[in-house]
Scaffold this motif. Structure first.
Motif, mmCIF file in Angstrom:
data_model
loop_
_atom_site.group_PDB
_atom_site.id
_atom_site.type_symbol
_atom_site.label_atom_id
_atom_site.label_comp_id
_atom_site.label_asym_id
_atom_site.label_seq_id
_atom_site.Cartn_x
_atom_site.Cartn_y
_atom_site.Cartn_z
ATOM 1 N N UNK A 18 -40.495 3.472 32.853
ATOM 2 C CA UNK A 18 -41.711 2.694 32.694
ATOM 3 C C UNK A 18 -42.039 2.373 31.245
ATOM 4 N N UNK A 19 -41.010 2.290 30.411
ATOM 5 C CA UNK A 19 -41.188 2.029 28.975
ATOM 6 C C UNK A 19 -40.293 0.871 28.512
ATOM 7 N N UNK A 20 -40.384 -0.290 29.176
ATOM 8 C CA UNK A 20 -39.467 -1.381 28.808
ATOM 9 C C UNK A 20 -39.649 -1.890 27.377
ATOM 10 N N UNK A 60 -31.808 0.183 31.191
ATOM 11 C CA UNK A 60 -31.982 0.768 32.521
ATOM 12 C C UNK A 60 -32.886 2.000 32.463
ATOM 13 N N UNK A 61 -32.604 2.898 31.539
ATOM 14 C CA UNK A 61 -33.389 4.133 31.434
ATOM 15 C C UNK A 61 -34.832 3.811 31.048
ATOM 16 N N UNK A 62 -35.008 2.885 30.121
ATOM 17 C CA UNK A 62 -36.362 2.505 29.706
ATOM 18 C C UNK A 62 -37.151 1.930 30.876
ATOM 19 N N UNK A 63 -36.505 1.113 31.686
ATOM 20 C CA UNK A 63 -37.182 0.535 32.845
ATOM 21 C C UNK A 63 -37.532 1.612 33.870
ATOM 22 N N UNK A 64 -36.593 2.505 34.130
ATOM 23 C CA UNK A 64 -36.849 3.586 35.097
ATOM 24 C C UNK A 64 -37.970 4.504 34.617
#
Length: 112
Positions: free
Chosen positions: A83-85, A77-81
């Protein structure tokens, strides 16, 4: 993992806590994940915090961090928010490997 002991029978509520930790602790945990993702710019950090600061997402975070494997979803979730998936998936893979090692060691110890 098997855990032995008793659970508390009394409950204490304090303003600013969500199930045992302050909301500020949640932001600290977000900061830790962002650091691991090499998101070090203050503006990106604040932008990510803003994206998770609504009560619904904070409650979702609260549940995600309660179990080791669910924590991986928190990282996602944090990575997606942020912008670093891709970096998020690398971190998840790193953590999952360690979780599986601990799980295997605990299973071996239990039967020894």
């Amino acid at each position: 993992m098997p855990v032995k002991g008793i659970t508390a029978t009394e409950c204490f509520n304090e303003e600013g806590f969500m199930g045992g930790y302050r909301i500020s602790r949640a932001f600290g945990m977000v900061h830790g994940v962002l650091t691991c993702l090499e998101v070090l710019d203050d503006s990106r950090l604040i932008d990510t915090w803003e994206k998770i600061s609504d009560s619904g997402t904070l409650m979702q975070v609260h549940h995600m961090i309660q179990q080791p494997y669910a924590y991986l979803e928190f990282v996602r979730l944090i990575a997606e928010k942020a912008g670093e998936p891709e970096k998020g998936e690398e971190l998840i893979s790193f953590i999952r490997t360690r979780l599986e090692l601990v799980h295997a060691l605990a299973a071996k110890k239990q039967w020894s």
